[in-house]
Design an enzyme around this catalytic site. Structure first.
Site, PDB file in Angstrom:
ATOM      1  N   ASN A 102       0.860  -1.186   0.000  1.00  0.00           N
ATOM      2  CA  ASN A 102       0.000   0.000   0.000  1.00  0.00           C
ATOM      3  C   ASN A 102       0.897   1.237   0.000  1.00  0.00           C
ATOM      4  O   ASN A 102       1.833   1.323   0.785  1.00  0.00           O
ATOM      5  CB  ASN A 102      -0.881  -0.064   1.259  1.00  0.00           C
ATOM      6  CG  ASN A 102      -1.842   1.088   1.387  1.00  0.00           C
ATOM      7  OD1 ASN A 102      -1.478   2.173   1.808  1.00  0.00           O
ATOM      8  ND2 ASN A 102      -3.101   0.845   1.059  1.00  0.00           N
ATOM      9  N   ASN A 130      -3.114   4.360  -1.911  1.00  0.00           N
ATOM     10  CA  ASN A 130      -4.043   4.978  -0.974  1.00  0.00           C
ATOM     11  C   ASN A 130      -4.237   6.426  -1.413  1.00  0.00           C
ATOM     12  O   ASN A 130      -3.387   7.269  -1.138  1.00  0.00           O
ATOM     13  CB  ASN A 130      -3.466   4.899   0.447  1.00  0.00           C
ATOM     14  CG  ASN A 130      -4.323   5.627   1.457  1.00  0.00           C
ATOM     15  OD1 ASN A 130      -5.401   6.131   1.124  1.00  0.00           O
ATOM     16  ND2 ASN A 130      -3.847   5.706   2.691  1.00  0.00           N
ATOM     17  N   CYS A 133      -4.982  10.319   0.813  1.00  0.00           N
ATOM     18  CA  CYS A 133      -4.020  11.213   1.469  1.00  0.00           C
ATOM     19  C   CYS A 133      -4.079  12.617   0.868  1.00  0.00           C
ATOM     20  O   CYS A 133      -4.541  12.805  -0.255  1.00  0.00           O
ATOM     21  CB  CYS A 133      -2.620  10.639   1.396  1.00  0.00           C
ATOM     22  SG  CYS A 133      -2.291   9.705  -0.066  1.00  0.00           S
ATOM     23  N   LYS A 169      -7.196   2.367  -4.125  1.00  0.00           N
ATOM     24  CA  LYS A 169      -8.118   2.254  -2.987  1.00  0.00           C
ATOM     25  C   LYS A 169      -8.828   3.580  -2.751  1.00  0.00           C
ATOM     26  O   LYS A 169      -8.184   4.596  -2.472  1.00  0.00           O
ATOM     27  CB  LYS A 169      -7.329   1.842  -1.752  1.00  0.00           C
ATOM     28  CG  LYS A 169      -8.177   1.698  -0.519  1.00  0.00           C
ATOM     29  CD  LYS A 169      -7.414   0.963   0.529  1.00  0.00           C
ATOM     30  CE  LYS A 169      -8.119   0.959   1.848  1.00  0.00           C
ATOM     31  NZ  LYS A 169      -7.289   0.341   2.882  1.00  0.00           N
ATOM     32  N   ASN A 196     -12.003   2.918   2.119  1.00  0.00           N
ATOM     33  CA  ASN A 196     -11.131   3.334   3.212  1.00  0.00           C
ATOM     34  C   ASN A 196     -12.037   3.839   4.361  1.00  0.00           C
ATOM     35  O   ASN A 196     -13.251   3.694   4.289  1.00  0.00           O
ATOM     36  CB  ASN A 196     -10.177   4.432   2.708  1.00  0.00           C
ATOM     37  CG  ASN A 196      -8.844   4.397   3.428  1.00  0.00           C
ATOM     38  OD1 ASN A 196      -8.796   4.252   4.648  1.00  0.00           O
ATOM     39  ND2 ASN A 196      -7.755   4.535   2.691  1.00  0.00           N
ATOM     40  N   GLY A 221     -14.754  -0.639  10.984  1.00  0.00           N
ATOM     41  CA  GLY A 221     -15.444  -1.663  11.763  1.00  0.00           C
ATOM     42  C   GLY A 221     -16.889  -1.861  11.322  1.00  0.00           C
ATOM     43  O   GLY A 221     -17.351  -1.216  10.363  1.00  0.00           O
ATOM     44  N   GLY A 252     -14.759  -2.974   4.602  1.00  0.00           N
ATOM     45  CA  GLY A 252     -15.460  -2.066   5.506  1.00  0.00           C
ATOM     46  C   GLY A 252     -16.357  -2.901   6.403  1.00  0.00           C
ATOM     47  O   GLY A 252     -17.418  -3.358   5.977  1.00  0.00           O
TER      48      GLY A 252
END
Ligand code: FMN
Length: 312
Positions: A102, A130, A133, A169, A196, A221, A252
């Site tokens: 990643n 990713n 950011c 992602k 994400n 979660g 997710g």
């Protein structure tokens, strides 16, 4: 159904032995979990986000439990690409599983540089960008909120990566994920991964202070599973029509084999498991086994037959 279900999947340029992959930032550099189970039993593992230079991350507290999930503001602490290659990759290369790296960067050029440094190295099966950011050159707004920068970042990484597949992602912190997913696919991503973490915050009413030193954090979660399922389903239709060769990786809130099956029915070819590994370190293995049981119970001969099988 006679015999065991075929758990193999073809995903974004890789052949995986099953569709369960450990998610970035929740599985360390892989070795930390090896006392609990052999990573060869997973479809793959994604290592912590790697940047060009080492990063300390945010000050503590940087984790908070919430109803049905957790907030984190780790701030992408990592040891930097050169130390990763020297200290972590040799062990990872010896594991019989797909290792995905990643990448975290703050400009298009940096993404290209990182991809070029890692692509083709022994043990690197794929790269996962990713794009949640901040784009430092564009005032700090996340790359992933805007199709234009996502396309540029993907193109830079794809060009630098050569034969190594590039996955992108996506952040859920957008009104509509479809244009962003399309930009990644058009620029050569082999897979689109979502989601994400969702931007959130927690407050301690007694102290009247934010719980996290960073104030904001990423929610993950079970609480976020409905959002992840919705976004996979939303993206799937357009991608299947316009870029049928680009696969989806769903994540997710996955905490059981049935959760994983739900993501596959919504359109994912494979899934990633994050926060569940903090409640039990063998969660990924348990979820892979439960998914196999689900297939057997439902007379699904090949797990890949679940993908996109939602009845609407
Ligand atoms: C502590 C923590 C650290 C994370 N670090 C990263 C990271 O470095 N790069 C990244 O792309 N996602 C990172 N994530 C996001 C997860 O990979 C995953 O997309 C998200 O947590 C949703 O899945 P889950 O609900 O199964 O945890 C992190 C998540 C957590 C909880």
């Amino acid at each position: 159904m006679s015999g065991k279900p075929d758990m193999r999947v073809s995903l974004g340029g890789l052949e995986l032995k099953n569709p369960v992959i450990a998610a970035s930032g929740t599985f360390g550099y892989g070795r930390e979990y090896s006392p609990f189970f052999d990573p060869a039993r997973l479809g793959g593992l994604v290592v912590k986000g790697i940047s060009l230079k080492p990063r300390e991350g945010n000050p503590p507290p940087r984790i908070a439990e919430t109803a049905g999930g957790m907030l984190n503001a780790i701030g992408l602490a990592n040891l930097g690409v050169e130390a990763f290659i020297a200290e972590k990759l040799p062990w990872l290369a010896r594991q019989d599983t797909a290792v995905v790296v990643n990448l975290y960067a703050e400009s298009v050029d940096e993404f290209g540089e990182l991809a070029g440094r890692l692509a083709g190295l022994d043990g690197v099966a794929a790269l996962e960008l990713n794009v949640s950011c901040p784009n430092v050159k564009a005032g700090g707004m996340a790359f992933g909120c805007d199709p234009g920068p996502v396309g540029q970042v993907t193109q830079a990484a794809v060009e630098a990566a050569g034969d190594t597949p590039v996955w992108v992602k996506l952040t859920p912190n957008v009104a509509d994920p479809v244009p962003v997913a399309l930009a990644a696919a058009q620029a050569g991503a082999r897979a689109v991964c979502l989601i994400n973490t969702l931007l959130g915050m927690a407050i301690d009413a007694r102290t009247r202070k934010p719980v996290l030193a960073n104030v904001f954090g990423g929610l993950s979660g079970p609480a976020i599973k409905p959002v992840g399922l919705r976004m996979v389903w939303q993206v799937r239709g357009t991608l299947a029509a316009q870029h049928p060769g680009v696969d989806l990786v769903g994540m997710g809130g996955i905490a059981s084999g049935v959760d994983a099956a739900e993501y596959m029915l919504a359109g994912a070819t494979a899934v990633q498991v994050g926060t569940a590994s903090f409640s039990r370190p063998d969660a990924c293995l348990m979820i892979a086994q439960e998914l196999g049981q689900f297939c057997a119970e439902e007379s699904v001969a090949r797990v890949s037959d679940l993908t996109g099988g939602l009845n609407t």
